[in-house]
Design a protein around this motif. Structure first.
Motif, PDB file in Angstrom:
ATOM      1  N   PHE A  53      56.021  44.232  39.721  1.00  0.00           N
ATOM      2  CA  PHE A  53      54.166  44.438  39.702  1.00  0.00           C
ATOM      3  C   PHE A  53      53.818  43.642  40.786  1.00  0.00           C
ATOM      4  N   VAL A  73      52.270  41.233  43.444  1.00  0.00           N
ATOM      5  CA  VAL A  73      51.358  40.849  43.649  1.00  0.00           C
ATOM      6  C   VAL A  73      50.747  40.115  44.566  1.00  0.00           C
ATOM      7  N   SER A  86      47.366  37.581  45.682  1.00  0.00           N
ATOM      8  CA  SER A  86      46.988  35.686  45.820  1.00  0.00           C
ATOM      9  C   SER A  86      47.003  34.771  46.951  1.00  0.00           C
ATOM     10  N   HIS A  87      45.412  34.958  47.242  1.00  0.00           N
ATOM     11  CA  HIS A  87      45.313  34.089  48.402  1.00  0.00           C
ATOM     12  C   HIS A  87      45.349  32.274  48.088  1.00  0.00           C
ATOM     13  N   LEU A 113      46.455  49.731  38.959  1.00  0.00           N
ATOM     14  CA  LEU A 113      45.508  48.740  39.739  1.00  0.00           C
ATOM     15  C   LEU A 113      46.324  48.800  41.259  1.00  0.00           C
ATOM     16  N   CYS A 117      45.811  47.151  45.291  1.00  0.00           N
ATOM     17  CA  CYS A 117      44.505  46.481  46.585  1.00  0.00           C
ATOM     18  C   CYS A 117      43.970  47.787  47.705  1.00  0.00           C
ATOM     19  N   GLY A 160      37.168  32.865  40.279  1.00  0.00           N
ATOM     20  CA  GLY A 160      38.332  32.469  39.392  1.00  0.00           C
ATOM     21  C   GLY A 160      38.551  30.733  39.375  1.00  0.00           C
ATOM     22  N   ASP A 191      41.311  29.029  41.005  1.00  0.00           N
ATOM     23  CA  ASP A 191      42.798  28.716  42.412  1.00  0.00           C
ATOM     24  C   ASP A 191      41.212  28.539  42.943  1.00  0.00           C
ATOM     25  N   PHE A 240      38.666  32.398  44.123  1.00  0.00           N
ATOM     26  CA  PHE A 240      37.791  33.668  44.728  1.00  0.00           C
ATOM     27  C   PHE A 240      37.378  34.006  43.306  1.00  0.00           C
ATOM     28  N   ASP A 276      51.440  34.617  38.422  1.00  0.00           N
ATOM     29  CA  ASP A 276      51.262  35.624  38.894  1.00  0.00           C
ATOM     30  C   ASP A 276      50.041  36.129  38.397  1.00  0.00           C
ATOM     31  N   HIS A 277      50.302  36.975  37.728  1.00  0.00           N
ATOM     32  CA  HIS A 277      49.028  38.113  37.286  1.00  0.00           C
ATOM     33  C   HIS A 277      47.347  37.154  36.535  1.00  0.00           C
ATOM     34  N   ARG A 316      42.497  37.183  32.608  1.00  0.00           N
ATOM     35  CA  ARG A 316      41.721  37.621  34.235  1.00  0.00           C
ATOM     36  C   ARG A 316      40.634  39.493  33.525  1.00  0.00           C
ATOM     37  N   GLY A 349      41.465  46.219  43.322  1.00  0.00           N
ATOM     38  CA  GLY A 349      42.462  45.193  42.862  1.00  0.00           C
ATOM     39  C   GLY A 349      41.264  44.142  43.009  1.00  0.00           C
ATOM     40  N   VAL A 374      39.153  40.131  38.543  1.00  0.00           N
ATOM     41  CA  VAL A 374      40.116  38.778  39.732  1.00  0.00           C
ATOM     42  C   VAL A 374      40.300  37.648  38.512  1.00  0.00           C
ATOM     43  N   TRP A 395      43.178  34.688  36.932  1.00  0.00           N
ATOM     44  CA  TRP A 395      42.653  33.236  36.499  1.00  0.00           C
ATOM     45  C   TRP A 395      41.496  32.786  36.170  1.00  0.00           C
ATOM     46  N   TYR A 397      36.447  42.696  52.354  1.00  0.00           N
ATOM     47  CA  TYR A 397      36.764  43.860  51.752  1.00  0.00           C
ATOM     48  C   TYR A 397      35.725  45.059  51.754  1.00  0.00           C
TER      49      TYR A 397
HETATM   50  N1  MTE Z   1      41.489  34.553  40.648  1.00  0.00           N
HETATM   51  C1  MTE Z   1      42.128  35.673  42.167  1.00  0.00           C
HETATM   52  N2  MTE Z   1      41.826  36.965  42.087  1.00  0.00           N
HETATM   53  C2  MTE Z   1      42.776  37.979  42.096  1.00  0.00           C
HETATM   54  C3  MTE Z   1      43.500  37.450  43.443  1.00  0.00           C
HETATM   55  C4  MTE Z   1      43.535  35.872  44.230  1.00  0.00           C
HETATM   56  O1  MTE Z   1      44.396  36.013  45.025  1.00  0.00           O
HETATM   57  N3  MTE Z   1      42.271  35.360  43.145  1.00  0.00           N
HETATM   58  N4  MTE Z   1      43.345  38.578  44.335  1.00  0.00           N
HETATM   59  C5  MTE Z   1      43.125  39.680  43.970  1.00  0.00           C
HETATM   60  C6  MTE Z   1      43.402  40.920  44.628  1.00  0.00           C
HETATM   61  S1  MTE Z   1      43.071  41.174  46.281  1.00  0.00           S
HETATM   62  C7  MTE Z   1      44.155  42.257  44.104  1.00  0.00           C
HETATM   63  S2  MTE Z   1      45.238  43.715  44.778  1.00  0.00           S
HETATM   64  C8  MTE Z   1      44.328  41.116  42.754  1.00  0.00           C
HETATM   65  C9  MTE Z   1      46.170  41.851  42.755  1.00  0.00           C
HETATM   66  O2  MTE Z   1      46.383  41.651  41.061  1.00  0.00           O
HETATM   67  P1  MTE Z   1      47.491  40.887  40.843  1.00  0.00           P
HETATM   68  O3  MTE Z   1      48.630  40.682  41.913  1.00  0.00           O
HETATM   69  O4  MTE Z   1      47.778  40.939  39.342  1.00  0.00           O
HETATM   70  O5  MTE Z   1      48.411  42.925  41.121  1.00  0.00           O
HETATM   71  O6  MTE Z   1      44.130  40.160  42.220  1.00  0.00           O
HETATM   72  C10 MTE Z   1      42.577  40.055  43.105  1.00  0.00           C
HETATM   73  N5  MTE Z   1      42.012  38.881  42.095  1.00  0.00           N
END
Ligand code: MTE
Ligand code: MO
Length: 398
Positions: free
Chosen positions: A71, A73, A75-76, A118, A120, A174, A176, A187, A219-220, A225, A233, A237, A239, A259
């Protein structure tokens, strides 16, 4: 999206998911605990810090349920490390009773398991580069996946907190730490309260602790979430640390500025453009003759194709037709949809097409029951979002 209080296995049997999907999901979780930083199955990492990865398309289209280790991933920032025992979700803002809930507190609410795709908003971003380079993670068509998500309805938790009449948007933040303009931000996102309340059981948005029947992986979003079926996606959010009811949309950068589909990235464009919420319809070709599409040198005659198609995020949207062309869009044949249908879920498809030495590319396009369709071209935008033009694979036929 299948709502139920039953276990994932029962649900899978009940909804008749193909046996290979079940087998692959179970095998993936058995082989990969998904807890180690670098063990992520077949994923192709676009960046490793933070972790951004997508599966190869030939693997992706093998199973309706995407195994967790295949799946994507996105993450920022690095995965925050969260102690699930100390974890508390804060519910604040326009509520009569602000709450601080442990995972056990949350689990007092009825459990729901839904299947939802899900994706992006930047899926297929790389295709914009033909016009002019776009920034962001250079996704091919693999930033999409379909999983079962288990958790509680956000609507139930908001009821517990006594959400007030003036609340129009629900913010998610989040845990993070994302570097942003010299500082650190979480995020975040928000969704309209109507989306949260959607459906008979009010499961337009879920607070999720399990994916494909296992606790969320780091990772998810471990331990909690949001999942907002039908929305991009970025609104799901990971975490999750707090939920805030407000009259306004979230001021968080990822809702207020990022976005959005803009052609320039100056402040006026950002502020005058609405955030993206719903998914657009999309489709891609995953295999040719069972192989990855990369080396598409074909002999004239019939070739077997497989791929995915996802309807738009409009309420009730179902895939109508998936069509293929081998003559640059002059004529089209129809693909066969190969698995059951569920709300806010993708479908897989297969088709046989006949190629000749004149065939220069394979093209797939789709439309859904709500009138959404994949256009021949999508105008370039600065962040490379919502690329859902006809999906083209160049071929050489001998
Ligand atoms: N806290 C947090 N939530 C987040 C993100 C993130 O970077 N931080 N990225 C988002 C984005 S842009 C997407 S596309 C999805 C991706 O989820 P996945 O990594 O489980 O596929 O998580 C979203 N939720
Ligand atoms: Mo995303």
């Amino acid at each position: 999206m299948t709502a139920s209080h039953i276990s994932r296995r029962q649900m899978i049997v009940a909804s008749g998911i193909v046996v290979t999907g079940l087998f692959q999901a179970d095998r993936a979780t058995a082989q990969s605990p998904n807890t180690s930083a670098n063990d992520a199955g077949d994923l192709i990492f676009r960046t490793t810090d933070p972790r951004n990865a997508e599966p190869p398309l030939d693997k992706l289209v093998q199973s309706w349920i995407t195994p967790t280790d295949q799946f994507y991933v996105r993450s920022h920032a690095p995965n925050p490390v969260i102690d699930p025992k100390a974890f508390r979700l804060k519910i604040a803002g326009l509520v009569r009773k602000p709450l601080s809930l442990s995972l056990d507190d949350l689990k007092q609410h009825p459990e729901h398991t839904v299947t939802a795709t899900l994706t992006c908003a930047g899926n297929r971003r790389i295709e914009f580069n033909k016009q002019a380079k776009v920034g962001g993670v250079q996704w091919e068509a693999g930033a999409i996946g379909n999983a079962t998500w288990t958790g509680v309805a956000l609507a139930d938790v908001l009821k517990q907190a006594g959400v007030q009449d003036g609340a129009r948007h629900i913010w998610f933040d989040g845990l993070d730490d994302v570097p942003h303009e010299g500082g650190i931000i979480p995020f975040g996102a928000s969704v309209p309260i109507e989306k949260v309340m959607e459906g008979e059981q009010g499961i337009g948005a879920l607070l999720v602790y399990a994916m494909n029947g296992e606790p969320l992986t780091p990772d998810h979003g471990f331990p909690l979430r949001t999942i907002v079926p039908g929305y991009i996606g970025a609104r799901s959010v990971k975490w999750l640390g707090s939920v805030t009811a407000s009259a306004e949309t979230s001021p968080n950068h990822y809702l207020a500025t990022a976005y959005k589909v803009v052609t320039k990235t100056d402040p006026i464009d950002w502020s005058e453009t609405a955030p993206i919420y719903r998914n657009v319809i999309n489709a891609a070709i995953g295999t040719i003759e069972g192989q990855a599409v990369a080396q598409a040198k074909l002999s004239a005659g019939t070739v077997a194709l497989k791929g995915y198609v996802m309807p738009s995020g409009l309420v009730g949207a179902k895939v109508d037709k998936v069509q293929l062309s081998v003559d640059s869009g002059k004529s089209w044949g129809v693909a066969e949809l190969t698995n059951e249908e569920d709300a806010y879920c993708w479908r897989l498809w297969k088709a046989n097409v006949t190629v000749t030495p004149q065939s220069k590319e394979l093209i797939v396009r789709a439309n859904d029951s709500k009138g959404a369709f994949m256009p021949a071209r999508v105008p370039w935008n600065a962040k490379g979002y919502l690329q859902n033009s006809w999906y083209r694979v160049p071929i050489e036929v001998i």
